[in-house]
Design a protein around this motif. Structure first.
Motif, PDB file in Angstrom:
ATOM      1  N   LEU A 177       0.824  -1.212   0.000  1.00  0.00           N
ATOM      2  CA  LEU A 177       0.000   0.000   0.000  1.00  0.00           C
ATOM      3  C   LEU A 177       0.858   1.263   0.000  1.00  0.00           C
ATOM      4  O   LEU A 177       0.433   2.307  -0.516  1.00  0.00           O
ATOM      5  N   GLY A 178       2.045   1.178   0.575  1.00  0.00           N
ATOM      6  CA  GLY A 178       2.908   2.347   0.633  1.00  0.00           C
ATOM      7  C   GLY A 178       4.114   2.276  -0.266  1.00  0.00           C
ATOM      8  O   GLY A 178       4.575   3.294  -0.786  1.00  0.00           O
ATOM      9  N   GLN A 179       4.640   1.063  -0.475  1.00  0.00           N
ATOM     10  CA  GLN A 179       5.892   0.912  -1.207  1.00  0.00           C
ATOM     11  C   GLN A 179       5.723   0.307  -2.594  1.00  0.00           C
ATOM     12  O   GLN A 179       6.673   0.282  -3.381  1.00  0.00           O
ATOM     13  N   GLY A 180       4.526  -0.185  -2.896  1.00  0.00           N
ATOM     14  CA  GLY A 180       4.294  -0.854  -4.161  1.00  0.00           C
ATOM     15  C   GLY A 180       4.004   0.106  -5.302  1.00  0.00           C
ATOM     16  O   GLY A 180       3.754   1.302  -5.105  1.00  0.00           O
ATOM     17  N   ASP A 181       4.068  -0.432  -6.513  1.00  0.00           N
ATOM     18  CA  ASP A 181       3.748   0.321  -7.725  1.00  0.00           C
ATOM     19  C   ASP A 181       2.669  -0.421  -8.509  1.00  0.00           C
ATOM     20  O   ASP A 181       2.618  -1.654  -8.494  1.00  0.00           O
ATOM     21  N   VAL A 182       1.840   0.328  -9.192  1.00  0.00           N
ATOM     22  CA  VAL A 182       0.813  -0.226 -10.079  1.00  0.00           C
ATOM     23  C   VAL A 182       0.962   0.443 -11.432  1.00  0.00           C
ATOM     24  O   VAL A 182       0.844   1.672 -11.535  1.00  0.00           O
ATOM     25  N   LEU A 183       1.286  -0.336 -12.449  1.00  0.00           N
ATOM     26  CA  LEU A 183       1.505   0.193 -13.801  1.00  0.00           C
ATOM     27  C   LEU A 183       2.603   1.254 -13.810  1.00  0.00           C
ATOM     28  O   LEU A 183       2.527   2.261 -14.513  1.00  0.00           O
ATOM     29  N   GLY A 184       3.638   1.027 -12.981  1.00  0.00           N
ATOM     30  CA  GLY A 184       4.764   1.945 -12.927  1.00  0.00           C
ATOM     31  C   GLY A 184       4.519   3.220 -12.161  1.00  0.00           C
ATOM     32  O   GLY A 184       5.352   4.140 -12.182  1.00  0.00           O
ATOM     33  N   PHE A 185       3.401   3.291 -11.466  1.00  0.00           N
ATOM     34  CA  PHE A 185       2.997   4.490 -10.729  1.00  0.00           C
ATOM     35  C   PHE A 185       2.824   4.100  -9.269  1.00  0.00           C
ATOM     36  O   PHE A 185       2.297   3.027  -8.969  1.00  0.00           O
ATOM     37  N   PRO A 186       3.293   4.926  -8.319  1.00  0.00           N
ATOM     38  CA  PRO A 186       3.195   4.561  -6.903  1.00  0.00           C
ATOM     39  C   PRO A 186       1.761   4.260  -6.471  1.00  0.00           C
ATOM     40  O   PRO A 186       0.837   5.022  -6.790  1.00  0.00           O
ATOM     41  N   ALA A 187       1.580   3.160  -5.739  1.00  0.00           N
ATOM     42  CA  ALA A 187       0.250   2.779  -5.270  1.00  0.00           C
ATOM     43  C   ALA A 187      -0.409   3.887  -4.441  1.00  0.00           C
ATOM     44  O   ALA A 187      -1.606   4.157  -4.615  1.00  0.00           O
ATOM     45  N   PRO A 188       0.322   4.572  -3.530  1.00  0.00           N
ATOM     46  CA  PRO A 188      -0.319   5.654  -2.768  1.00  0.00           C
ATOM     47  C   PRO A 188      -0.827   6.779  -3.660  1.00  0.00           C
ATOM     48  O   PRO A 188      -1.859   7.385  -3.373  1.00  0.00           O
ATOM     49  N   ALA A 189      -0.092   7.056  -4.747  1.00  0.00           N
ATOM     50  CA  ALA A 189      -0.525   8.115  -5.659  1.00  0.00           C
ATOM     51  C   ALA A 189      -1.799   7.713  -6.389  1.00  0.00           C
ATOM     52  O   ALA A 189      -2.678   8.554  -6.627  1.00  0.00           O
ATOM     53  N   TRP A 190      -1.932   6.428  -6.750  1.00  0.00           N
ATOM     54  CA  TRP A 190      -3.180   5.945  -7.342  1.00  0.00           C
ATOM     55  C   TRP A 190      -4.346   6.135  -6.377  1.00  0.00           C
ATOM     56  O   TRP A 190      -5.436   6.571  -6.775  1.00  0.00           O
ATOM     57  N   ILE A 191      -4.112   5.795  -5.127  1.00  0.00           N
ATOM     58  CA  ILE A 191      -5.164   5.922  -4.112  1.00  0.00           C
ATOM     59  C   ILE A 191      -5.608   7.383  -3.989  1.00  0.00           C
ATOM     60  O   ILE A 191      -6.805   7.695  -3.966  1.00  0.00           O
ATOM     61  N   ALA A 192      -4.623   8.290  -3.923  1.00  0.00           N
ATOM     62  CA  ALA A 192      -4.942   9.712  -3.803  1.00  0.00           C
ATOM     63  C   ALA A 192      -5.662  10.214  -5.047  1.00  0.00           C
ATOM     64  O   ALA A 192      -6.626  10.993  -4.956  1.00  0.00           O
ATOM     65  N   LEU A 193      -5.220   9.779  -6.223  1.00  0.00           N
ATOM     66  CA  LEU A 193      -5.839  10.218  -7.472  1.00  0.00           C
ATOM     67  C   LEU A 193      -7.297   9.776  -7.545  1.00  0.00           C
ATOM     68  O   LEU A 193      -8.188  10.572  -7.903  1.00  0.00           O
ATOM     69  N   ILE A 194      -7.556   8.529  -7.198  1.00  0.00           N
ATOM     70  CA  ILE A 194      -8.935   8.025  -7.208  1.00  0.00           C
ATOM     71  C   ILE A 194      -9.795   8.801  -6.211  1.00  0.00           C
ATOM     72  O   ILE A 194     -10.944   9.165  -6.500  1.00  0.00           O
TER      73      ILE A 194
END
Length: 326
Positions: A155-172
């Protein structure tokens, strides 16, 4: 005609000024520092500031209603401790535990403010102290290590599609927040409460219920930020979160949301978060060049000064707007 042009000019400054400032700051960093726009620096800034973005999103809705939430920093710290304690059971229990901890604090704020009619400043100051005490009690006044045997740290250190997982969460979260504020009756009621709460009630709108929901959402988002904090740094930290509420308030106000309520934007709040984050990133680059040597404490000085300047500018623009409408 001159008054109308003046009014439109000031509205444009309030709406687009922060975006222009962000673009100029990015241009400055790109021209001055090597690798400023490199993938490592950009992704690091996004990963780290996602926590502040979530807290600022909740604060945006609170301030639009004309309120304030001083408890978000302590709530995030409490959420990080609870999430870390539940992390051995997996990603979902850790995530839900931190969210629930934040939601409980938000629910207490909502009850005290809407049912007991306590001023938001006083109510959230009390819950700030209580949440901080609970975090220290649960953690035994020390950091709580997360489990690396589960997927929780992703949740904090992972990446999804080359983008930080926390940033995806914030974007959504920001996309959802923008839709809610701009395209739903809930969002219109939030804006109406900030404009005139008594008139909102007279129109038959559920002012208390919406305001309570806003404080609960703010608590839940702060709890989620705490989950990311624990996952990103590998520990629940009961003394973390100090000053987060000021960062959130500054981001919201810099983004053009009025402290008096009734006017605000989710999108420009995100721009405000990125602007403040890049200012501190540039300070780190300057330290690296050796031209200046500023400690981390200067971040608080700059944050406070910027908040003061923006509030003063808001007051000036509001005065000019009134003059444009005699």
């Amino acid at each position: 005609m001159n008054n109308l042009n003046t009014l439109q000019l000031f509205r444009g400054i309030g709406r687009y000024g922060v975006l222009i400032a962000l673009l100029l700051l990015i241009l400055f960093g790109w021209l001055r520092y090597e690798n400023f726009l490199g993938s490592f620096n950009v992704l690091t800034v996004l990963r780290y500031n996602s926590m502040f973005a979530l807290v600022a999103l909740g604060m945006c809705f609170v301030i639009i209603t004309g309120g304030i939430d001083l408890s978000v920093g302590s709530t995030a710290a409490l959420g990080s401790v609870v999430a870390a304690m539940l992390s051995p059971y997996g990603l979902v229990p850790g995530l839900l535990g931190g969210l629930l901890a934040g939601l409980v604090v938000g629910a207490i704020n909502a009850f005290v403010i809407t049912r007991l009619n306590i001023l938001p400043f006083i109510a959230t100051l009390a819950t700030m102290l209580a949440a901080s005490g609970c975090a220290l009690l649960l953690a035994g006044n020390q950091s709580v290590s997360v489990s690396y045997d589960t997927a929780f740290i992703e949740l904090g250190q992972g990446d999804v599609l080359g983008f930080p997982a926390p940033a995806w969460i914030a974007l959504i979260a920001y996309l959802a927040g923008s839709v809610v504020l701009n395209f739903t009756s809930f969002g219109r009621t939030v804006l109406s409460i900030g404009g005139n709460e008594d008139a909102t009630r007279l129109m038959g709108l559920p002012a208390n219920r919406v305001k309570a929901s806003v404080y609960m959402a703010s608590g839940a988002l702060a709890g989620l930020a705490g989950v990311i904090l624990a996952a990103q740094f590998g520990a629940g930290q009961p003394i973390e979160g100090v000053g987060w509420e000021l960062f959130a308030i500054a981001s919201v106000v810099v983004g053009g949301t009025l402290l008096t309520g009734g006017v605000g934007s989710v999108g420009t709040t995100l721009v405000g978060v990125l602007l403040l984050g890049l200012i501190f990133n540039i300070l780190n680059f300057e330290n690296g060049l050796g031209w200046i040597s500023l400690s981390a404490y200067w971040q608080s000085v700059i944050r406070g000064a910027l908040l003061l300047v923006v509030v003063a500018v808001q007051a000036k623009l509001a005065s000019r707007t009134e003059d444009a409408h005699p």
